[in-house]
Every structure is written in structure tokens, then in C-alpha cells.
Scaffold this active site. Sequence first.
Site, PDB file in Angstrom:
ATOM      1  N   ASP A  93       0.776  -1.230  -0.104  1.00 61.15           N
ATOM      2  CA  ASP A  93      -0.138   0.165  -0.024  1.00 61.15           C
ATOM      3  C   ASP A  93       0.799   1.258   0.241  1.00 61.15           C
ATOM      4  OD1 ASP A  93      -1.874  -2.189   0.657  1.00 61.15           O
ATOM      5  OD2 ASP A  93      -2.204  -1.250   2.401  1.00 61.15           O
ATOM      6  N   GLN A 140       4.130   0.629   2.242  1.00 63.09           N
ATOM      7  CA  GLN A 140       4.172  -0.771   3.058  1.00 63.09           C
ATOM      8  C   GLN A 140       5.406  -1.399   2.238  1.00 63.09           C
ATOM      9  OE1 GLN A 140       1.946  -2.201   5.710  1.00 63.09           O
ATOM     10  NE2 GLN A 140       2.625  -0.282   5.984  1.00 63.09           N
TER      11      GLN A 140
HETATM   12  N1  DQQ Z   1      -2.358  -3.686   3.827  1.00 62.74           N
HETATM   13  C1  DQQ Z   1      -3.411  -3.964   3.988  1.00 62.74           C
HETATM   14  C2  DQQ Z   1      -4.017  -2.898   4.900  1.00 62.74           C
HETATM   15  C3  DQQ Z   1      -2.884  -3.115   5.913  1.00 62.74           C
HETATM   16  C4  DQQ Z   1      -1.675  -3.364   5.186  1.00 62.74           C
HETATM   17  C5  DQQ Z   1      -4.300  -3.467   2.593  1.00 62.74           C
HETATM   18  C6  DQQ Z   1      -0.743  -4.352   5.538  1.00 62.74           C
HETATM   19  O1  DQQ Z   1      -5.284  -2.980   5.511  1.00 62.74           O
HETATM   20  O2  DQQ Z   1      -2.592  -1.997   6.675  1.00 62.74           O
HETATM   21  O3  DQQ Z   1      -3.724  -4.128   1.371  1.00 62.74           O
HETATM   22  O4  DQQ Z   1       0.225  -4.485   4.782  1.00 62.74           O
END
Ligand code: DQQ
Length: 570
Positions: free
Chosen positions: A28, A44
Amino acid sequence: MCPTNGKLHLDNGRTAYHFQPAKFWQNDPNGPLYHNGLYHFFFQYNPHGPLWDTGKLSWGHSVSGDLVNWAFLGTALDPTDPFDVNGCWSGSATVLPGGRPAFLYTGRDADGVQVQNVAFAKNPLDPLLREWEKPSCNPVVAIPADVTNNNFRDPTTAWLGRGGLWRMAVAAEVGGAGSALVYRSADFLRWERNAAPMHSSAAVPVLECPDFFPVVEHGSEGLDASANGAGVKHVLKLSEFDTHQDFYMVGRYADEEDTFSPEESERGDNCRSWRCIDYGQAYAAKSFFDARRQRRVQWLWVNEYDTKVDDVAKGWAGVQAFPRKVWLDSDGKQLLQWPVDEIETLRTKRVGLQGTEVKAGGLHEIAGIATSQADVEVVFEIPNLKEEAESFDPEWLDPHKLCKEKGAAFAHGGVGPFGLIIMASGDLQEQTAVFFRVFRHHGKYKVFMCTDLSRSSTREDVYKDAYGGFVDVDIEKDKSISLRTLIDHSMIESFGGNGRACITTRVYPEHVATSSSHLYVFNNGSGTVNVSKLEAWELATANVNVADADLAALDAIRVADGTCQDAVAV
Ligand code: DQQ
């Protein structure tokens, strides 16, 4: 930016101008931000390998002067504290009064429980914002007792509302219903939950990554998250875990109660029947207000659809869609999405067509540029819409199914399929079609857009679905439909009807190992379509987090924006 000199890198699908860290896993977009003359992008990131693995993720951090060339600065947040030791998950950035950037993010604590945390830029005067501190009062929001299945995450950028209080929205499963909860705070540290959620989808248990932002009713300029009042509407975007799709609705926000009323109430409360950000393989959209260019810019994660074994061999996984400007269409109901103008700095060689007839069964090659790294804009005119459009069968209301059943190869289907064939091998054994079909329905027309991956690769072990959606345009009035497609090796990002429908997909053709790819305009409809205009540019390779080119990337930033001269002197 590196000129390609006709030589494009051919490897395992790695992109040339989309955002990727040099190696390892990303998902993300988190906390995009414009601050002191630089664009910051956080994401992320697994700094230890190419898989999401156990989810003990960090926030990767890159910086740019132009949203095209990026320098990697390492990680901004790591899972080191009791309140995030199992992962620093998604969140957002907010610039506090006085100019100090802050993050709101989800931590998975020592027990794996999802909680909301804050972090602050240590030195707001450092334009690179290298250091972030997490106060010891974290978590600032514990998981509420009525949240089920530990689904409580992904706070939005905060906005200031009535009473001078901050608000943030957090996705949560409350009694089995996917919800967006609103919290208020006077000091950004103590947060109190509002009695009513801003949204609740009873039929959809798990929502993620909410994005909530204002848009001007008329015009394309963007607004800061706290803007409200006359001439302003709001957009609520939610990511739906099961379908892995992002849905949004334009509506009215009332800041007494922090309620959001979607304008198209006939679509109902189930966010799956809302409008779609992208019909393809893109997820977790997150936008920010770009004060430099007075626009709202959206990021979107695009996953890999090859195998884990491939990802380990490649040493990386995950791409971001090219940053998109987003604004409200003049119909007041839908968003327009368009690659930010800065992409044009990568345009090199150009080829074009004008007034070219493509008859039934026609295939017209667009030669003269390297088409695996290109930006293609085309306008199709439909001379005989009334005579040739097929009747729409109400069974086809599911665009995904329609795209599967009536793919590009479906010959003589009335008006369309017509469009582009992309990343095609010389013998056409491998090809990805992005196309339109137009149907007659209750005296009006329905325009359907599809990306058909079924022949995208001769490999059996990669995902080759078909993705489609309806484009909300008045084709009877326009008599034409536009398509823009960004091609970047394994990424195909398409914008139909001037950005009213988007489809982003990944492709893994095998021919690229030994030969170049071809691009065509095609028409498998029963009547003629005219290409009134086509322009295709080969795009140069951008400097995206290339480890040993970081200094050069920073130099590029220095040239692009005098305001950060001192800061980037490394
Ligand atoms: N990725 C999800 C989110 C979370 C994150 C969505 C974890 O809900 O916070 O792709 O990598």
C-alpha cells in the site's frame, strides 16, 4: 531521467518509470506528502525480502522533486516498539499547523492486535524528513470492544472540522459490518470515537484503507483535506478486502455529526455497488493535496500476478500505479483520473495516426517506437453507432463476466470490440487487448471497456483473467471515445473516456526475453471505426530508487526545484 537510446531494459517485468523500490516487497501507498519543495512517498515495505511474509512491515521512504524520479531514503518507520512490533501497517500523513508533518498509522502490537499510533517528523525543517519519532503515549487508539476479528486499521489523513477539532477515519469491522469510524482530537494525541460511523456496509465485513477528501464542484483544482463549505463536495473511498477493489462515492459531508451522505443514494449502502476507482488489479488508493500544483494526486498499489517463486527469483514484488491527478467530473458524480503531467518529461520518440479507417477485422500496427515502454493516446470515432450497436442483454450487467465471455477475439460483435493490442509477440500468440464495445440499451448506449489478459502470456502459471467496467460517457453526443494507455513492461494502465474508467493490469509475456513487443489498433466489430487521432510516445527510463543513482536523482531534484537546494546537498 535516462534517455533510452533505443535500448530498453528487458528483464523479468521490472518497470522503467513506475514507482518500485530497488528490491524487496512493497504494497500500500502510505502517507504521501508535499513538504518544503519535495514530494515524499511512503509505502508498506518489507526491507528483508520480496514477500509480505509475516506482515512485520516497515514504511519505506522515497523523495522526489517531480513525482517521476525518486531517491530512496531507507525506512521511516520500523516495527520496533510494543505498539507496532508485529508491523507498521498502513496510514496517512497530516501536516500540523506550524508545518510539522505527522503520521497516523496502524500498529500490530506485541499480541498482534491492531491499534492506531502517531509518529512525528523529528525535524520539520529537514526537507528530507529522514527521522520520525513515535511518542511513548502510543497507541493513541486501542481496539474498541465492539470491533470483531481484529479488523481495525488504516487511518486517513486527519482534517480539521467544526470546533477546531481534528478528525480521522479508521476502517473497522463492527458487528460484522465494514465501517469507517470517525475519531476526534484536540491535540492529535487523545482521540475520542464518534457515536455514529461515517459509513457502514452491512454486507461487506472487511474494509481497509479509507480515503476521505474534498473536491471542488466545478473545476479541477485540488483542496486541502480540511476544506469544506459552499462549492465543495466530498469523496469517500473504501478498499474492499474480498474483491480487492477500491470503491468510492461522491457526497455531502456534515461536520456537526461527521456524517457522509452519498449523492447517488440509489446505489445503496453496500459499497460494492459504488463506483470503482480501477476495474483491474490496483488496490489501496491513497491521495494527497499537492500544494505546489494545487491538485489532488492519488497513488495505488498494483500487486504481482505471477508466482511467489518468481518473486523470490526476481527479488522484488509490487508496483505503484503512475501518480494520478483526480478531480470531479462536470456530472458531479464521478471522478476523473489522469496521469500527472510530469510524465510528459519522459516522452521521447513520437509516432501518430490521423483519420485512419479500421474496417471490420482490421489490424493496424503502430511501428517506429519501442512499445513496451510507451504512452499511447487514441480517439476512436464511431460513424454508424445507431445502425451497428447490438442490444444489451441484462444478463451482462456483471462487467467482469462480460469481459470474460466476450473478449477481444469475439469477432463481428456490432460496435466493437475495438481498441489496442499491447505487448504482442511477432506471431500474435501473446497479446493483451484493451478494448471497447458499445451496446444499445433502452434507447441509450452503454460503453463497456475491458482488458483481456487471457492471451497475455504463453505461461500457464500466471494469472490471466479479464477485467472490465462500464464507462459513464454520453457516446451518442460525443460519437467518439478516447483511450490512453501507459505501457511499462509488466504494467498496463488504461484510462477510458478521458479518465472516467481505469483498468490497471500486470502481464508476464515470455517473448520479451528474446524479442521486442508490438502494438496494434484493432477492430473486431462488424462496422468500421475511425482513429481520428493517435499519438504514441516512447518513454525514457526514469530514475526510480536506483541504488547507485540516488545521488544523480537528488541532483535532478535540485535542478527541478530550487527551494530544496541546501537540503539535498548530501
Ligand atoms: N495492507 C492492507 C491494510 C494493511 C496493510 C491493505 C498491511 O489493511 O494495513 O492492502 O500491509
